[in-house]
Write an enzyme that holds these catalytic residues in place. Structure first.
Site, PDB file in Angstrom:
ATOM      1  N   CYS A  71      24.090 -31.993 -31.277  1.00 39.49           N
ATOM      2  CA  CYS A  71      22.866 -31.179 -31.273  1.00 39.49           C
ATOM      3  C   CYS A  71      23.190 -29.713 -31.509  1.00 39.49           C
ATOM      4  O   CYS A  71      23.997 -29.123 -30.778  1.00 39.49           O
ATOM      5  CB  CYS A  71      22.132 -31.354 -29.937  1.00 39.49           C
ATOM      6  SG  CYS A  71      20.718 -30.237 -29.738  1.00 39.49           S
ATOM      7  N   HIS A  94      19.632 -31.265 -22.704  1.00 39.10           N
ATOM      8  CA  HIS A  94      19.147 -31.882 -23.935  1.00 39.10           C
ATOM      9  C   HIS A  94      18.077 -32.934 -23.668  1.00 39.10           C
ATOM     10  O   HIS A  94      17.211 -33.185 -24.516  1.00 39.10           O
ATOM     11  CB  HIS A  94      20.334 -32.514 -24.672  1.00 39.10           C
ATOM     12  CG  HIS A  94      20.004 -33.121 -25.999  1.00 39.10           C
ATOM     13  ND1 HIS A  94      19.788 -32.364 -27.129  1.00 39.10           N
ATOM     14  CD2 HIS A  94      19.844 -34.421 -26.374  1.00 39.10           C
ATOM     15  CE1 HIS A  94      19.516 -33.171 -28.150  1.00 39.10           C
ATOM     16  NE2 HIS A  94      19.544 -34.417 -27.724  1.00 39.10           N
ATOM     17  N   ASN A  96       6.562 -27.293 -31.431  1.00 40.75           N
ATOM     18  CA  ASN A  96       6.330 -28.603 -32.015  1.00 40.75           C
ATOM     19  C   ASN A  96       7.206 -29.581 -31.236  1.00 40.75           C
ATOM     20  O   ASN A  96       8.434 -29.485 -31.295  1.00 40.75           O
ATOM     21  CB  ASN A  96       6.706 -28.640 -33.497  1.00 40.75           C
ATOM     22  CG  ASN A  96       5.815 -27.752 -34.333  1.00 40.75           C
ATOM     23  OD1 ASN A  96       4.611 -27.659 -34.099  1.00 40.75           O
ATOM     24  ND2 ASN A  96       6.388 -27.084 -35.317  1.00 40.75           N
ATOM     25  N   HIS A 147      15.883 -31.528 -28.613  1.00 42.12           N
ATOM     26  CA  HIS A 147      16.231 -30.557 -27.569  1.00 42.12           C
ATOM     27  C   HIS A 147      14.997 -29.707 -27.250  1.00 42.12           C
ATOM     28  O   HIS A 147      14.292 -29.266 -28.158  1.00 42.12           O
ATOM     29  CB  HIS A 147      17.373 -29.655 -28.045  1.00 42.12           C
ATOM     30  CG  HIS A 147      18.011 -28.869 -26.946  1.00 42.12           C
ATOM     31  ND1 HIS A 147      19.199 -29.232 -26.356  1.00 42.12           N
ATOM     32  CD2 HIS A 147      17.603 -27.745 -26.297  1.00 42.12           C
ATOM     33  CE1 HIS A 147      19.511 -28.358 -25.408  1.00 42.12           C
ATOM     34  NE2 HIS A 147      18.549 -27.441 -25.361  1.00 42.12           N
ATOM     35  N   HIS A 173      12.645 -26.984 -27.046  1.00 44.73           N
ATOM     36  CA  HIS A 173      12.657 -25.647 -27.624  1.00 44.73           C
ATOM     37  C   HIS A 173      11.302 -25.322 -28.250  1.00 44.73           C
ATOM     38  O   HIS A 173      10.487 -26.200 -28.526  1.00 44.73           O
ATOM     39  CB  HIS A 173      13.744 -25.519 -28.693  1.00 44.73           C
ATOM     40  CG  HIS A 173      13.444 -26.251 -29.974  1.00 44.73           C
ATOM     41  ND1 HIS A 173      13.519 -27.635 -30.101  1.00 44.73           N
ATOM     42  CD2 HIS A 173      13.042 -25.795 -31.199  1.00 44.73           C
ATOM     43  CE1 HIS A 173      13.194 -27.992 -31.327  1.00 44.73           C
ATOM     44  NE2 HIS A 173      12.886 -26.890 -32.022  1.00 44.73           N
ATOM     45  N   GLN A 203       9.287 -21.890 -30.768  1.00 47.45           N
ATOM     46  CA  GLN A 203       9.582 -20.891 -31.782  1.00 47.45           C
ATOM     47  C   GLN A 203       8.695 -19.664 -31.616  1.00 47.45           C
ATOM     48  O   GLN A 203       7.628 -19.727 -30.992  1.00 47.45           O
ATOM     49  CB  GLN A 203       9.377 -21.478 -33.181  1.00 47.45           C
ATOM     50  CG  GLN A 203      10.273 -22.662 -33.497  1.00 47.45           C
ATOM     51  CD  GLN A 203      10.147 -23.088 -34.946  1.00 47.45           C
ATOM     52  OE1 GLN A 203      10.331 -22.291 -35.872  1.00 47.45           O
ATOM     53  NE2 GLN A 203       9.848 -24.360 -35.162  1.00 47.45           N
TER      54      GLN A 203
END
Length: 336
Positions: A49, A110, A148, A159, A161, A163
């Site tokens: 990853c 993760h 997303n 993972h 996350h 943006q």
């Protein structure tokens, strides 16, 4: 049929778009197959990853051994600082678009998600959202913070996350929301989302979760089956205006909402979500703005069956069968 069971259109006050609701197509609040998605357990650290601590990203940059949230410049940004040319007088028009993009790793784990984190870890993510909005808003017209989640929504990595895209322009949807909120304030002498909030609290039928500072509703004009709108109870223009108490209670409310999503089809529920606050280009000219977050989850009938915007929806306007009221009732039952 009663009037509530007949086809009708609902106006999205934030965008000015109409949604066709066809409740007669649903013989009960939910129908169709129900089966869980085939899911695999993820390790807490995946050597392959590119977002895990200590791993190498594309281009050779190595992630630090981070232990909380971690922010870095997007290796494949949609916006750059360089300015393209302009052909304003052309029929096929273009104009420059500048900005910068960042990635926020929510956790070093993760296998985690925003739903699975505890309130303290979620609050750390919220603190980061607020800090990014404040910092980037000093030099860009608009800061869009979004996530997303899931391969179904195009996430390039499982993972946890999100943006941040900061731009020198106000994106089309945000500009549209700004215009409709400003028009409503001028016409009615009140704030659009304050009036929506008051109406939803009085009606109760579309409320999913709430606390002393926040409320999550399936909006009256929802386009996606289990779409929700998260609103502060008081007027707040941008994320960086939140108090510590409001950040803390937001972490708890998001936990309730996201747990309900996961429980709906017993799956790691995919979605796209994003915050809309007053564009920084407005400066202090933001009395008509009310901070809010949109959650757009695609699942319709099961963990594997999603709603597709096709046919009439691509060529005419958005249409839904399951009413927002029925969707809210389903989610409300699962809030813990």
């Amino acid at each position: 049929m009663t009037s509530e069971q007949l086809p009708h259109r609902r106006l999205n006050r934030l965008t000015g778009e109409w949604v066709l609701v066809s409740p007669q197509r649903m013989k009960r609040p939910w129908q169709g197959e129900r089966k869980a998605a085939a899911e695999t357990e993820r390790p807490s650290h995946d050597p392959a990853c590119y977002l895990c601590p200590g791993n190498e990203r594309m281009g050779g940059t190595r992630n630090p051994a981070y232990s909380g949230t971690h922010v870095f410049p997007n290796d494949f940004p949609a916006l750059l600082a360089e300015e393209a040319g302009e052909n304003a007088g052309s029929l096929l028009r273009q104009e420059p678009a500048r900005g910068e993009a960042r990635v926020i790793c929510y956790s070093p784990d993760h296998s985690s998600t925003l739903a699975r984190m505890d309130d303290a870890a979620r609050q750390s993510v919220i603190e980061n959202w607020c800090a990014q909005s404040a910092e980037l808003g000093k030099r860009w017209a608009h800061v869009e913070i979004f996530e997303n989640k899931g391969a179904m929504m195009g996430a390039s990595s499982p993972h946890p996350h999100g943006q941040v895209w900061a731009s020198d322009f106000v994106p089309t949807i945000v500009e549209r929301e700004d215009r409709h909120q400003r028009h409503y304030a001028g016409e009615q002498g009140s704030t659009l989302l304050a009036d929506v909030l008051a109406a939803e609290i009085e009606a109760r039928e579309r409320v999913v979760a709430e606390d002393e500072n926040w409320i999550a509703i399936v909006p009256y004009w929802a386009a996606w089956p289990f779409e929700t709108l998260v609103l502060p109870r008081k007027k707040i223009a941008r994320l960086e205006d939140l108090t510590e108490s409001e950040k803390s209670s937001l972490a708890a409310l998001l936990g309730k909402l996201l747990h309900a999503y996961d429980a709906l089809f017993d799956t790691d529920f995919p979605y796209s979500m994003g915050w809309h606050g007053a564009p920084h280009a407005l400066g202090e000219d933001n009395d008509h703005w009310w901070l809010h977050a949109h959650f757009y989850p695609p699942l319709l009938r099961s963990a594997e069956i999603r709603k597709h915007m096709v046919g009439f929806e691509l060529l005419g306007e958005v249409q839904r069968d399951l009413t927002p009221e029925a969707a809210a009732a389903r989610l409300r039952e699962l809030v813990q």
